[in-house]
Each structure stands twice: as C-alpha cells, then as structure tokens.
Write a protein that holds these residues in place. Structure first.
Motif, PDB file in Angstrom:
ATOM      1  N   PRO A  45       0.807  -1.226   0.000  1.00 65.30           N
ATOM      2  CA  PRO A  45       0.000   0.000   0.000  1.00 65.30           C
ATOM      3  C   PRO A  45       0.838   1.273   0.000  1.00 65.30           C
ATOM      4  CG  PRO A  45      -0.866  -1.590   1.561  1.00 65.30           C
ATOM      5  CD  PRO A  45       0.433  -2.150   1.077  1.00 65.30           C
ATOM      6  N   LEU A  46       1.954   1.261   0.731  1.00 65.93           N
ATOM      7  CA  LEU A  46       2.777   2.459   0.808  1.00 65.93           C
ATOM      8  C   LEU A  46       4.249   2.087   0.924  1.00 65.93           C
ATOM      9  CD1 LEU A  46       2.909   5.595   1.118  1.00 65.93           C
ATOM     10  CD2 LEU A  46       2.837   5.210   3.594  1.00 65.93           C
ATOM     11  N   VAL A  47       5.061   2.667   0.043  1.00 70.27           N
ATOM     12  CA  VAL A  47       6.515   2.515   0.109  1.00 70.27           C
ATOM     13  C   VAL A  47       7.136   3.908   0.060  1.00 70.27           C
ATOM     14  CG1 VAL A  47       8.584   1.635  -1.044  1.00 70.27           C
ATOM     15  CG2 VAL A  47       6.513   0.232  -0.978  1.00 70.27           C
ATOM     16  N   VAL A  48       7.943   4.222   1.060  1.00 70.37           N
ATOM     17  CA  VAL A  48       8.671   5.492   1.112  1.00 70.37           C
ATOM     18  C   VAL A  48      10.160   5.167   1.056  1.00 70.37           C
ATOM     19  CG1 VAL A  48       9.190   7.534   2.509  1.00 70.37           C
ATOM     20  CG2 VAL A  48       6.858   6.610   2.454  1.00 70.37           C
ATOM     21  N   ARG A  49      10.843   5.779   0.101  1.00 69.93           N
ATOM     22  CA  ARG A  49      12.278   5.506  -0.075  1.00 69.93           C
ATOM     23  C   ARG A  49      13.078   6.800  -0.041  1.00 69.93           C
ATOM     24  NH1 ARG A  49      11.010   2.030  -5.129  1.00 69.93           N
ATOM     25  NH2 ARG A  49      10.536  -0.025  -4.255  1.00 69.93           N
ATOM     26  N   ASP A  50      14.028   6.889   0.891  1.00 68.33           N
ATOM     27  CA  ASP A  50      15.003   7.985   0.957  1.00 68.33           C
ATOM     28  C   ASP A  50      14.346   9.364   0.887  1.00 68.33           C
ATOM     29  OD1 ASP A  50      17.063   6.065   1.009  1.00 68.33           O
ATOM     30  OD2 ASP A  50      17.035   5.937  -1.180  1.00 68.33           O
ATOM     31  N   LEU A  51      13.273   9.542   1.623  1.00 65.37           N
ATOM     32  CA  LEU A  51      12.521  10.794   1.578  1.00 65.37           C
ATOM     33  C   LEU A  51      13.201  11.867   2.430  1.00 65.37           C
ATOM     34  CD1 LEU A  51       9.938  12.247   0.613  1.00 65.37           C
ATOM     35  CD2 LEU A  51       8.801  11.386   2.662  1.00 65.37           C
ATOM     36  N   SER A  52      13.516  12.992   1.809  1.00 57.61           N
ATOM     37  CA  SER A  52      14.111  14.133   2.515  1.00 57.61           C
ATOM     38  C   SER A  52      13.331  15.394   2.179  1.00 57.61           C
ATOM     39  CB  SER A  52      15.580  14.325   2.113  1.00 57.61           C
ATOM     40  OG  SER A  52      16.368  13.215   2.519  1.00 57.61           O
ATOM     41  N   VAL A  53      13.135  16.246   3.210  1.00 55.36           N
ATOM     42  CA  VAL A  53      12.358  17.474   3.057  1.00 55.36           C
ATOM     43  C   VAL A  53      13.076  18.605   3.788  1.00 55.36           C
ATOM     44  CG1 VAL A  53      10.148  18.619   3.519  1.00 55.36           C
ATOM     45  CG2 VAL A  53      10.188  16.189   2.964  1.00 55.36           C
ATOM     46  N   ALA A  54      13.021  19.796   3.238  1.00 55.47           N
ATOM     47  CA  ALA A  54      13.593  20.981   3.893  1.00 55.47           C
ATOM     48  C   ALA A  54      12.581  22.117   3.829  1.00 55.47           C
ATOM     49  CB  ALA A  54      14.892  21.395   3.220  1.00 55.47           C
ATOM     50  N   TYR A  55      12.563  22.941   4.889  1.00 55.13           N
ATOM     51  CA  TYR A  55      11.782  24.166   4.910  1.00 55.13           C
ATOM     52  C   TYR A  55      12.742  25.353   4.843  1.00 55.13           C
ATOM     53  CZ  TYR A  55       7.594  21.574   6.370  1.00 55.13           C
ATOM     54  OH  TYR A  55       6.528  20.719   6.423  1.00 55.13           O
ATOM     55  N   GLN A  56      12.599  26.174   3.814  1.00 57.98           N
ATOM     56  CA  GLN A  56      13.468  27.343   3.644  1.00 57.98           C
ATOM     57  C   GLN A  56      14.952  26.962   3.798  1.00 57.98           C
ATOM     58  OE1 GLN A  56      11.833  30.075   6.518  1.00 57.98           O
ATOM     59  NE2 GLN A  56      10.165  30.667   5.157  1.00 57.98           N
ATOM     60  N   LYS A  57      15.310  25.915   3.087  1.00 56.75           N
ATOM     61  CA  LYS A  57      16.681  25.399   3.024  1.00 56.75           C
ATOM     62  C   LYS A  57      17.169  24.747   4.319  1.00 56.75           C
ATOM     63  CE  LYS A  57      18.145  28.606  -0.584  1.00 56.75           C
ATOM     64  NZ  LYS A  57      19.152  29.609  -1.011  1.00 56.75           N
ATOM     65  N   PRO A  60      17.016  21.548   6.509  1.00 61.71           N
ATOM     66  CA  PRO A  60      16.562  20.148   6.445  1.00 61.71           C
ATOM     67  C   PRO A  60      15.701  19.779   7.655  1.00 61.71           C
ATOM     68  CG  PRO A  60      18.901  20.314   5.954  1.00 61.71           C
ATOM     69  CD  PRO A  60      18.474  21.656   6.478  1.00 61.71           C
ATOM     70  N   VAL A  61      14.592  19.098   7.384  1.00 61.80           N
ATOM     71  CA  VAL A  61      13.676  18.687   8.442  1.00 61.80           C
ATOM     72  C   VAL A  61      13.577  17.167   8.513  1.00 61.80           C
ATOM     73  CG1 VAL A  61      11.280  18.796   9.246  1.00 61.80           C
ATOM     74  CG2 VAL A  61      12.332  20.805   8.206  1.00 61.80           C
ATOM     75  N   LEU A  62      13.628  16.533   7.365  1.00 58.72           N
ATOM     76  CA  LEU A  62      13.481  15.079   7.279  1.00 58.72           C
ATOM     77  C   LEU A  62      14.626  14.527   6.447  1.00 58.72           C
ATOM     78  CD1 LEU A  62      11.211  13.119   8.249  1.00 58.72           C
ATOM     79  CD2 LEU A  62      10.262  13.287   5.953  1.00 58.72           C
ATOM     80  N   PHE A  63      15.283  13.486   6.958  1.00 61.11           N
ATOM     81  CA  PHE A  63      16.469  12.960   6.291  1.00 61.11           C
ATOM     82  C   PHE A  63      16.269  11.495   5.893  1.00 61.11           C
ATOM     83  CE2 PHE A  63      17.784  16.115   9.379  1.00 61.11           C
ATOM     84  CZ  PHE A  63      18.653  16.926   8.679  1.00 61.11           C
ATOM     85  N   ASP A  64      16.288  11.203   4.620  1.00 53.17           N
ATOM     86  CA  ASP A  64      16.373   9.826   4.121  1.00 53.17           C
ATOM     87  C   ASP A  64      15.432   8.848   4.836  1.00 53.17           C
ATOM     88  OD1 ASP A  64      18.326  10.606   2.304  1.00 53.17           O
ATOM     89  OD2 ASP A  64      19.946  10.252   3.730  1.00 53.17           O
ATOM     90  N   ALA A  65      14.182   9.250   4.995  1.00 50.59           N
ATOM     91  CA  ALA A  65      13.197   8.361   5.626  1.00 50.59           C
ATOM     92  C   ALA A  65      12.800   7.258   4.649  1.00 50.59           C
ATOM     93  CB  ALA A  65      11.969   9.161   6.053  1.00 50.59           C
TER      94      ALA A  65
END
Length: 196
Positions: free
Chosen positions: A5-17, A19-24
């Motif tokens: 149903p759900l696969v998340v690979r190496d997910l990274s997110v940043a707010y205004q440069k 980083p908030v989420l690293f390689d989830a």
C-alpha cells in the motif's frame, strides 16, 4: 504478487533550506495499522504531507500500490490536523463528509441520493449522524475530528493517513477513533498515522 500500500524511499524534506526530514524509508504492509511516533518538531506531519505531495520533497520516492501518489488519489484518504482546518467556514457536518465523495464523481457530476446516503452512513459510523445539519463551527473539538474522519471514510479509500488524530479530543472520541481503526483493519484497509 501485489504492491505494498505504501513505500517510502530515501525521503528528505527541507523548509526554507533547513533540512527537516532525512532519508526516511519504510514500507506499510497490507492490512496494518502503523504509528509514526516522536516528539514535537520531529517531522511526523512533514513526512505525511510530503508523502501526500502537499509539500515538496528534496529527494526520495513515495509509491502507493506501486505508483506515484498523484496516480492513486482515489485510493488514499487523509485526515488533517484539526488546527490546520478553518472551522469558521460556513458549512455543516454532512456537507463536509460529502466532500469526500467528490473525487469519485468527477468535475461535472453532482452528488446524488446515493452519495448523500453514503455520507450519512459514514457520519453514523462515527456517532455524528444527529449532527448532520450542525454548522462545523458549533461542534466540539472531538465532534469536529469525527466529522473529518467520516469525510475520509466517505472516500472509500484503501490507505488512510491521519495526522495526529488524537490531539485535543475527548476520551469518547479517542475510543470511537480506535474502534473505527480496528474495524478498518479487519476490513484490510491500511493506515499511516502520526502521534506525539
């Protein structure tokens, strides 16, 4: 063999440069209830919003039943954080739940009697059918959360994301949500939810 149903690979997110989420990376198996647990600011809501395409990703991949989320919109239900909703918007509980039907109707078809009946059934499942005509601004926090849960149910999705569904609700609503989650699990629906 079907896709997860759900696969998340190496997910990274940043707010205004920043980083908030690293390689989830994680995978949700069929028919499971998955909790995302961590302190405030750990990135729980960010992960959910990025998976749903509500905020941009720096990198990574999110697959719903083997395809990008945008190709699987009808298979995904979402209950946002209560604080992110404009509760003063002039609409009643039934109309909010009816919004969950629109994705299946397309642009030009208006909801009919069958959609109204389905929406009422969803309100009934969360104990809110007596409040169908009540303005959402007049509902308690727990009642508001139940209405948005009913809206997600009205989508008849296969994968549900719930962003902190237990925050600011009373014990009766928490019990109702847990009961509903267990019912969905028995029906082999899937959820990914965040909590503090």
């Amino acid at each position: 063999m079907g896709h997860s149903p759900l696969v998340v690979r190496d997910l990274s997110v940043a707010y205004q440069k920043k980083p908030v989420l690293f390689d989830a990376s994680f995978e949700v198996p069929e028919g499971k209830l998955i909790g995302i647990i961590g302190p405030n600011g750990a990135g729980k809501s960010t992960l959910i919003k990025a998976a749903l395409g509500l905020i941009p990703k720096l990198k990574g991949e999110v697959l719903v039943y083997g395809k990008p989320y945008k190709q699987q919109l009808l298979k995904v239900g979402y209950v946002p954080q209560r604080e992110s909703v404009d509760w003063d918007f002039p609409t009643n509980a039934l109309d909010v739940v009816m919004m969950g039907r629109y994705g299946r109707l397309g642009w030009f078809k208006r909801p009919g009697a069958a959609d109204r009946m389905a929406a009422m059934e969803c309100l009934d499942k969360v104990g809110m059918s007596p409040y169908a005509d009540r303005q959402i601004s007049q509902l308690s926090g727990g009642q508001q959360q139940r209405v948005f849960l009913a809206r997600a149910l009205a989508q008849d999705a296969q994968l549900y994301f719930m962003d902190e569904p237990f925050v600011g609700v009373d014990a009766a609503t928490e019990k109702a949500i847990i009961s509903l989650l267990n019912d969905l699990k028995r029906q082999r629906k899937n959820r990914a939810g965040g909590s503090s």
